[in-house]
Scaffold this motif. Structure first.
Motif, mmCIF file in Angstrom:
data_model
loop_
_atom_site.group_PDB
_atom_site.id
_atom_site.type_symbol
_atom_site.label_atom_id
_atom_site.label_comp_id
_atom_site.label_asym_id
_atom_site.label_seq_id
_atom_site.Cartn_x
_atom_site.Cartn_y
_atom_site.Cartn_z
ATOM 1 N N THR A 156 0.832 -1.207 0.000
ATOM 2 C CA THR A 156 0.000 0.000 0.000
ATOM 3 C C THR A 156 0.866 1.256 0.000
ATOM 4 N N ALA A 157 1.932 1.233 0.802
ATOM 5 C CA ALA A 157 2.842 2.385 0.859
ATOM 6 C C ALA A 157 3.542 2.593 -0.480
ATOM 7 N N ILE A 158 3.943 1.503 -1.117
ATOM 8 C CA ILE A 158 4.601 1.603 -2.427
ATOM 9 C C ILE A 158 3.625 2.136 -3.467
ATOM 10 N N MET A 159 2.383 1.667 -3.402
ATOM 11 C CA MET A 159 1.361 2.094 -4.359
ATOM 12 C C MET A 159 1.088 3.590 -4.252
ATOM 13 N N ASN A 160 1.317 4.166 -3.081
ATOM 14 C CA ASN A 160 1.130 5.606 -2.928
ATOM 15 C C ASN A 160 2.104 6.395 -3.795
ATOM 16 N N TYR A 161 3.205 5.750 -4.192
ATOM 17 C CA TYR A 161 4.190 6.406 -5.048
ATOM 18 C C TYR A 161 4.058 5.964 -6.503
ATOM 19 N N LYS A 162 3.939 4.679 -6.734
ATOM 20 C CA LYS A 162 3.812 4.183 -8.106
ATOM 21 C C LYS A 162 3.287 2.749 -8.094
ATOM 22 N N PRO A 163 2.450 2.383 -9.070
ATOM 23 C CA PRO A 163 1.915 1.015 -9.111
ATOM 24 C C PRO A 163 2.894 0.011 -9.704
ATOM 25 N N TYR A 164 3.856 0.501 -10.479
ATOM 26 C CA TYR A 164 4.825 -0.391 -11.118
ATOM 27 C C TYR A 164 6.242 0.003 -10.692
ATOM 28 N N PRO A 165 6.609 -0.293 -9.459
ATOM 29 C CA PRO A 165 7.958 0.062 -9.002
ATOM 30 C C PRO A 165 9.017 -0.768 -9.716
ATOM 31 N N THR A 166 10.183 -0.181 -9.880
ATOM 32 C CA THR A 166 11.290 -0.910 -10.489
ATOM 33 C C THR A 166 11.901 -1.866 -9.471
ATOM 34 N N GLU A 167 12.779 -2.722 -9.949
ATOM 35 C CA GLU A 167 13.460 -3.650 -9.039
ATOM 36 C C GLU A 167 14.281 -2.878 -8.008
#
Length: 470
Positions: A156-167
């Motif tokens: 959820t925290a990552i999704m607040n920044y971007k739905p497709y995070p890089t490795e």
């Protein structure tokens, strides 16, 4: 001799719209000052608002103007609209509009990932575990549900920044997790977080699938790809539609209570507003914010030609709306960012151009000619110097394109020669000159796909093109 005005103020009535206000004396009260401003800007300020000024006591940070004695004699103020949900903007023949937020996501990926707060149970477990790890180096053993809870919160925290995070993004988040909670370190991996990285990677995939089913457009746009039941569809990992540059809001959902049909009606209303002789820029801005998701959906799914797209959205030919659209996508003030960086680098660029011009080569000769023209200018203000640097930089880098910078002498030809110009800057002059650079042109224009898109100065034109390419 008449004394000069005592108060000279620059008032931002919208994010990209400022008016100059001159007062001969201090208003009696803040309320009287607001009434004066409303009279000057009618009908754009026909709603409740407060005024904020740049307070020198706080390094220019905005403070609400409560006491009229705090009004600076010369400075910048900003209109802040009331938060009342019932306040709305209207014109004489326009329906009342609901409040529409600009975007859902306001942040780019951070330099340091902030680990979220977990459930009460997990937080208690980690608190005890971290204390034990500090004393004995013992790590905690999580149940399946506890680990799932941690991964869910992290996703959820990552999704607040971007739905497709890089490795790299996932690795940063995993490292931040075990740094904040060392009791979660893995003894089997050298880094201590390698397993968490892969768990987060899989969790994000699962998280996106659930969001797509829930109707989140940003990830739903990539659903319905090849599977066991649909073998003829697009490969699930090819041509993924996702943010590739600095887009913070890549594909937001439609505003609450709106759908494609209702937003299409708003689009038609925007065209009508743009065609008016006296444009209500504040209303246009409000309507453009409301239809932002519709434009993004059209761009991402249909990939339209620029000319066709601008016919449907003519407000994007307005300078303030180009900057506003860039802000909606990236949450960055385009004008401030572009000019602050350009002006910061300009002194060093001038030195480099003069050093290069002092040498013996074809590039040096071209730069010498441009610098000689620059040195002959009676006024070498900021725009003239920017013009020099922006013309000289591609020559210095040996990346000049004769088809990019074009000149149109309006005294010689009624129409510019911009055929076969995919993108370029057209300098408009009214003098016979063979100079490659014109420091005092009539105007300039941005050309895209053989069409003049917007008339601007050269720096502004390049700023708008950087918006399109960035």
């Amino acid at each position: 001799m008449t004394e000069p005005p005592k108060f000279i103020l620059r008032v931002f009535i919208a994010p990209e719209i400022a008016v100059k206000l001159t007062l001969t004396e201090r208003p009696d009260s803040v309320e009287h000052f607001i009434q004066t401003l409303q009279e000057k800007c009618r009908p754009r300020l026909d709603y409740e608002f407060t005024l904020h000024y740049e307070d020198p006591d706080f390094d220019g940070q905005l403070c609400c103007l409560v006491d009229i004695e705090d009004l600076p004699e010369k400075g910048t103020l900003q209109v802040i609209r009331s938060e009342d949900e019932n306040v709305s903007l209207q014109s004489s023949d326009t329906e009342i509009l609901p409040h529409v937020p600009i975007s859902n996501r306001l942040k780019t990926w951070p330099d340091i990932f902030s680990v979220p707060t977990f459930s009460f149970e997990v937080e208690h477990l980690l608190l005890e575990g971290n204390a034990a790890y500090e004393q004995s180096g013992k790590t905690v053993t999580l149940t399946r549900s506890q680990k799932s809870s941690i991964l869910e919160s992290m996703a959820t925290a990552i999704m607040n920044y971007k739905p497709y995070p890089t490795e790299k993004n996932i690795a940063m988040a995993a490292e931040a997790l075990v740094t904040a909670h060392p009791c979660l370190k893995e003894k089997s991996s050298e880094s201590g977080w390698y397993g968490w990285k892969w768990s987060l990677q899989y969790k994000m995939g699962n998280f996106r699938s659930r969001l797509a089913k829930a109707g989140c457009l940003e990830v739903a746009v990539n659903s319905g790809r090849r599977s066991h039941n649909n073998p003829d569809k697009a490969h699930p990992h090819h041509n993924i539609k996702k943010a590739k540059h600095a887009e913070v809001n890549y594909l937001p959902n439609f505003p609450k209570g709106q759908d494609a049909t209702s937003l299409e009606n708003v689009r038609v209303q925007i065209i009508q507003e743009v065609e008016r002789s006296e444009k209500n820029l504040l209303l246009i801005d409000k309507l453009m914010q409301m239809t932002f998701a519709l434009r993004r959906l059209e761009i991402i799914k249909e990939d339209p030609m620029i000319g066709e797209f601008l016919q449907k959205w003519p407000a994007l030919r307005i300078d303030s709306q180009i900057c506003a659209e860039f802000h909606r996508i990236t949450n960055v003030n385009l004008r401030n960012q572009f000019y602050s960086e350009l002006d910061r680098q300009m002194p060093r660029m001038l030195i480099l151009l003069r050093q290069k011009a002092a040498r013996t080569s074809r590039t040096s000769e071209i730069l010498r000619n441009i610098l000689n023209l620059y040195d002959k200018q009676q006024e070498q203000d900021a725009d003239v110097t920017r013009n020099l640097v922006l013309h000289g930089l591609p020559i210095y880098l040996r990346e000049e394109d004769p088809q990019f910078f074009k000149v149109w002498n309006i005294e010689e030809s009624p129409e510019p020669d911009i055929s076969n110009t995919s993108v370029g800057i057209l300098t408009i002059v009214n003098e016979n000159s063979t100079n490659s650079v014109h420091f005092s042109p009539v105007s300039a224009a941005v050309v895209v796909e053989d069409e003049i898109v917007v008339r601007e100065t050269l720096p502004n034109g390049l700023m708008h093109l950087s918006c399109c390419s960035g």
